[in-house]
Design a protein around this motif. Structure first.
Motif, PDB file in Angstrom:
ATOM      1  N   ARG A 135       0.732  -1.099  -0.067  1.00  0.00           N
ATOM      2  CA  ARG A 135       0.041   0.032   0.087  1.00  0.00           C
ATOM      3  C   ARG A 135       0.794   1.043  -0.006  1.00  0.00           C
ATOM      4  O   ARG A 135       1.900   1.481   0.733  1.00  0.00           O
ATOM      5  N   HIS A 136       0.441   2.264  -0.833  1.00  0.00           N
ATOM      6  CA  HIS A 136       1.123   3.630  -1.137  1.00  0.00           C
ATOM      7  C   HIS A 136       2.584   3.421  -1.410  1.00  0.00           C
ATOM      8  O   HIS A 136       3.419   4.483  -1.359  1.00  0.00           O
ATOM      9  N   LYS A 137       2.987   2.389  -2.027  1.00  0.00           N
ATOM     10  CA  LYS A 137       4.501   2.242  -2.447  1.00  0.00           C
ATOM     11  C   LYS A 137       4.415   2.650  -3.995  1.00  0.00           C
ATOM     12  O   LYS A 137       3.654   2.569  -4.582  1.00  0.00           O
ATOM     13  N   ARG A 138       5.842   3.004  -4.323  1.00  0.00           N
ATOM     14  CA  ARG A 138       6.221   3.143  -5.677  1.00  0.00           C
ATOM     15  C   ARG A 138       6.581   1.903  -6.162  1.00  0.00           C
ATOM     16  O   ARG A 138       7.770   1.199  -5.910  1.00  0.00           O
ATOM     17  N   VAL A 139       5.834   1.215  -7.206  1.00  0.00           N
ATOM     18  CA  VAL A 139       6.345  -0.263  -7.695  1.00  0.00           C
ATOM     19  C   VAL A 139       6.864  -0.227  -9.335  1.00  0.00           C
ATOM     20  O   VAL A 139       6.362   0.743  -9.976  1.00  0.00           O
ATOM     21  N   LEU A 140       7.825  -1.020  -9.600  1.00  0.00           N
ATOM     22  CA  LEU A 140       8.581  -0.898 -10.672  1.00  0.00           C
ATOM     23  C   LEU A 140       8.409  -2.369 -11.289  1.00  0.00           C
ATOM     24  O   LEU A 140       8.820  -3.383 -10.504  1.00  0.00           O
ATOM     25  N   VAL A 141       7.754  -2.638 -12.192  1.00  0.00           N
ATOM     26  CA  VAL A 141       7.903  -4.004 -13.059  1.00  0.00           C
ATOM     27  C   VAL A 141       8.605  -3.853 -14.162  1.00  0.00           C
ATOM     28  O   VAL A 141       8.444  -3.194 -14.947  1.00  0.00           O
ATOM     29  N   LEU A 142       9.762  -4.733 -14.211  1.00  0.00           N
ATOM     30  CA  LEU A 142      10.738  -4.966 -15.289  1.00  0.00           C
ATOM     31  C   LEU A 142      10.242  -5.974 -16.220  1.00  0.00           C
ATOM     32  O   LEU A 142      10.008  -7.349 -15.556  1.00  0.00           O
ATOM     33  N   GLY A 143       9.850  -5.656 -17.336  1.00  0.00           N
ATOM     34  CA  GLY A 143       9.514  -6.704 -18.283  1.00  0.00           C
ATOM     35  C   GLY A 143       7.989  -6.397 -18.714  1.00  0.00           C
ATOM     36  O   GLY A 143       7.211  -6.062 -17.842  1.00  0.00           O
ATOM     37  N   SER A 144       7.577  -6.837 -19.863  1.00  0.00           N
ATOM     38  CA  SER A 144       6.178  -6.425 -20.124  1.00  0.00           C
ATOM     39  C   SER A 144       5.769  -7.593 -21.073  1.00  0.00           C
ATOM     40  O   SER A 144       4.764  -7.510 -21.946  1.00  0.00           O
ATOM     41  N   GLY A 145       6.049  -8.927 -20.856  1.00  0.00           N
ATOM     42  CA  GLY A 145       5.465 -10.279 -21.058  1.00  0.00           C
ATOM     43  C   GLY A 145       4.430 -10.970 -20.548  1.00  0.00           C
ATOM     44  O   GLY A 145       3.971 -10.211 -19.717  1.00  0.00           O
ATOM     45  N   GLY A 146       4.172 -11.987 -20.713  1.00  0.00           N
ATOM     46  CA  GLY A 146       2.825 -12.643 -20.025  1.00  0.00           C
ATOM     47  C   GLY A 146       3.131 -12.767 -18.796  1.00  0.00           C
ATOM     48  O   GLY A 146       1.881 -12.511 -17.973  1.00  0.00           O
ATOM     49  N   ALA A 147       4.392 -12.777 -18.191  1.00  0.00           N
ATOM     50  CA  ALA A 147       4.552 -12.893 -16.837  1.00  0.00           C
ATOM     51  C   ALA A 147       4.031 -11.680 -16.049  1.00  0.00           C
ATOM     52  O   ALA A 147       3.476 -11.570 -14.946  1.00  0.00           O
ATOM     53  N   ALA A 148       4.387 -10.603 -16.598  1.00  0.00           N
ATOM     54  CA  ALA A 148       4.207  -9.240 -16.183  1.00  0.00           C
ATOM     55  C   ALA A 148       2.495  -8.778 -16.132  1.00  0.00           C
ATOM     56  O   ALA A 148       1.925  -8.399 -15.221  1.00  0.00           O
ATOM     57  N   TYR A 149       2.094  -9.413 -17.556  1.00  0.00           N
ATOM     58  CA  TYR A 149       0.302  -9.163 -17.644  1.00  0.00           C
ATOM     59  C   TYR A 149      -0.367 -10.025 -16.385  1.00  0.00           C
ATOM     60  O   TYR A 149      -1.389  -9.538 -15.900  1.00  0.00           O
ATOM     61  N   GLY A 150       0.070 -11.119 -16.016  1.00  0.00           N
ATOM     62  CA  GLY A 150      -0.435 -11.935 -15.275  1.00  0.00           C
ATOM     63  C   GLY A 150      -0.457 -11.224 -13.555  1.00  0.00           C
ATOM     64  O   GLY A 150      -1.475 -11.765 -12.925  1.00  0.00           O
ATOM     65  N   ILE A 151       0.156 -10.315 -13.551  1.00  0.00           N
ATOM     66  CA  ILE A 151       0.251  -9.598 -11.836  1.00  0.00           C
ATOM     67  C   ILE A 151      -0.408  -8.509 -11.538  1.00  0.00           C
ATOM     68  O   ILE A 151      -0.434  -8.023 -10.669  1.00  0.00           O
ATOM     69  N   LEU A 152      -0.832  -7.831 -12.957  1.00  0.00           N
ATOM     70  CA  LEU A 152      -1.182  -6.394 -12.813  1.00  0.00           C
ATOM     71  C   LEU A 152      -2.550  -6.303 -12.005  1.00  0.00           C
ATOM     72  O   LEU A 152      -2.384  -5.262 -11.272  1.00  0.00           O
ATOM     73  N   GLN A 153      -3.453  -7.182 -12.405  1.00  0.00           N
ATOM     74  CA  GLN A 153      -4.903  -6.937 -11.533  1.00  0.00           C
ATOM     75  C   GLN A 153      -4.436  -7.026 -10.034  1.00  0.00           C
ATOM     76  O   GLN A 153      -4.864  -6.027  -9.298  1.00  0.00           O
ATOM     77  N   PRO A 154      -3.905  -8.198  -9.533  1.00  0.00           N
ATOM     78  CA  PRO A 154      -3.722  -8.386  -8.198  1.00  0.00           C
ATOM     79  C   PRO A 154      -2.844  -7.033  -7.539  1.00  0.00           C
ATOM     80  O   PRO A 154      -2.852  -6.636  -6.186  1.00  0.00           O
ATOM     81  N   LEU A 155      -1.818  -6.600  -8.374  1.00  0.00           N
ATOM     82  CA  LEU A 155      -0.903  -5.506  -7.949  1.00  0.00           C
ATOM     83  C   LEU A 155      -1.766  -4.335  -7.506  1.00  0.00           C
ATOM     84  O   LEU A 155      -1.709  -3.608  -6.875  1.00  0.00           O
ATOM     85  N   VAL A 156      -2.806  -3.960  -8.777  1.00  0.00           N
ATOM     86  CA  VAL A 156      -3.608  -2.826  -8.326  1.00  0.00           C
ATOM     87  C   VAL A 156      -4.603  -3.025  -7.271  1.00  0.00           C
ATOM     88  O   VAL A 156      -4.773  -1.757  -6.449  1.00  0.00           O
ATOM     89  N   GLU A 157      -4.867  -4.206  -6.922  1.00  0.00           N
ATOM     90  CA  GLU A 157      -5.744  -4.225  -5.649  1.00  0.00           C
ATOM     91  C   GLU A 157      -4.910  -4.205  -4.608  1.00  0.00           C
ATOM     92  O   GLU A 157      -5.605  -4.028  -3.389  1.00  0.00           O
ATOM     93  N   ALA A 158      -3.775  -4.345  -4.566  1.00  0.00           N
ATOM     94  CA  ALA A 158      -2.785  -3.988  -3.431  1.00  0.00           C
ATOM     95  C   ALA A 158      -2.728  -2.503  -2.979  1.00  0.00           C
ATOM     96  O   ALA A 158      -2.005  -2.178  -2.058  1.00  0.00           O
ATOM     97  N   ALA A 159      -3.005  -1.800  -4.028  1.00  0.00           N
ATOM     98  CA  ALA A 159      -3.173  -0.154  -3.630  1.00  0.00           C
ATOM     99  C   ALA A 159      -1.791   0.493  -3.300  1.00  0.00           C
ATOM    100  O   ALA A 159      -1.785   1.398  -2.460  1.00  0.00           O
ATOM    101  N   PRO A 160      -0.982   0.310  -4.360  1.00  0.00           N
ATOM    102  CA  PRO A 160       0.378   1.230  -4.186  1.00  0.00           C
ATOM    103  C   PRO A 160       0.113   2.728  -4.637  1.00  0.00           C
ATOM    104  O   PRO A 160      -1.238   2.717  -5.490  1.00  0.00           O
ATOM    105  N   ASP A 161       0.863   3.474  -4.662  1.00  0.00           N
ATOM    106  CA  ASP A 161       0.511   4.741  -5.196  1.00  0.00           C
ATOM    107  C   ASP A 161       0.934   4.753  -6.759  1.00  0.00           C
ATOM    108  O   ASP A 161       0.199   5.463  -7.428  1.00  0.00           O
ATOM    109  N   SER A 162       1.625   3.983  -7.264  1.00  0.00           N
ATOM    110  CA  SER A 162       2.199   4.228  -8.722  1.00  0.00           C
ATOM    111  C   SER A 162       2.741   2.892  -9.155  1.00  0.00           C
ATOM    112  O   SER A 162       3.383   2.193  -8.248  1.00  0.00           O
TER     113      SER A 162
END
Length: 282
Positions: free
Chosen positions: A123-150
């Motif tokens: 929550r409220h953290k600055r998150v960086l995801v390295l890579g934009s393949g299938g592995a990255a796509y698979g984690i996006l919605q749960p990451l959003v639900e975890a409520a970081p700032d960016s």
């Protein structure tokens, strides 16, 4: 009667999933079997159909079939929200009434590992995801639900980073969130700092260092590599710069636990299984 499950992929001999699910079944008293099945690269659908005809209740799906699994479920049943947002499926449920149901437990597994096992609050953290393949796509919605700032998505090529960031923006909008989402090339990260950095690239397989600056690791940063079983160049770089470092073994076990729950309706205790797999890898 023993219910049958499997993981399907190509290659598949390295998979730890049979060990993990056997431990879950023993722990929870479930009557089930679980095996690893090698599917021909051009024979995913035929293999799945054969398994359904032989009475299998569900499958885990790994490289390179996660996109095909989603298409298969779209044609023969339905796609749950995590799989739809990811554009890929790692879990199939064979249901007598609904047909084939596609889900994706990768992102939930990642967030559960970070928040429950590592005790890192996203929550409220600055998150960086390295890579934009299938592995990255698979984690996006749960990451959003975890409520970081960016959430910043970085890739070698800007076009792929932008494509993933656009998918992320859709998820953010659908969740009525105020999370800032941005695409970047690796070289454009200079001058930025992040509290949580997730490496979803496969660079660790070839011991390739990513072209990222030492300055991106903020004080108290967690550097998380989705690879497991080896010290990757990304992990080594993060350690040198004072970050807390974790590999993806916890994610592997946690995503398996979510799939197990979808199939069996029981949440297994992941810690003893994680400890067992970690000990075997030494």
């Amino acid at each position: 009667m023993v219910d049958k499950y499997a993981v399907i992929g190509n290659p598949i001999a390295h998979s730890k999933s049979p060990l993990i699910h056997a431990a879950f079944a023993q722990q929870t008293g479930q009557s089930m079997s679980y095996e690893a099945i090698l599917a021909p690269l051009d024979g995913f659908e035929n293999t799945v159909e054969t398994l359904r005809e032989n009475g299998y209740k569900g499958l885990n799906v790994t490289v390179p079939f996660k996109f095909e699994a989603l298409k298969f479920a779209s044609a023969h049943g339905k796609v749950n929200s995590f799989a739809a947002r990811a554009g890929a499926s790692n879990t199939l449920i064979f249901n007598m009434d609904a047909g084939v149901i596609a889900d994706n437990t990768d992102g939930v597994g990642l967030v559960n590992d970070i928040t429950n096992n590592i005790k890192f609050d996203i929550r409220h953290k600055r998150v960086l995801v390295l890579g934009s393949g299938g592995a990255a796509y698979g984690i996006l919605q749960p990451l959003v639900e975890a409520a970081p700032d960016s959430i910043v998505i970085a890739n070698r090529t800007f076009a792929k980073a932008e494509e993933a960031a656009n998918r992320l923006a859709e998820i953010v909008q659908a969740s009525n969130s105020a999370i800032l989402s941005l695409p970047k090339r690796f070289e454009e990260l200079d001058g930025l700092q992040f509290d949580l950095i997730i490496n979803s690239t496969s660079a660790g397989l070839t011991d390739t260092a990513l072209p990222i600056s030492d300055t991106i690791f903020a004080e108290g940063c967690l550097a998380y590599d989705m690879m497991y079983g080896r010290e990757t160049p990304f992990m080594a770089q993060a350690r040198r710069n004072g970050a807390q470092v974790a590999d993806g073994l916890g994610m592997l076990v946690e995503q398996a636990a979510e799939a197990f729950y979808l199939w069996r309706g029981v949440h297994p205790d992941t810690k003893p299984v994680m400890d067992k797999i970690r000990a075997l890898a030494r």
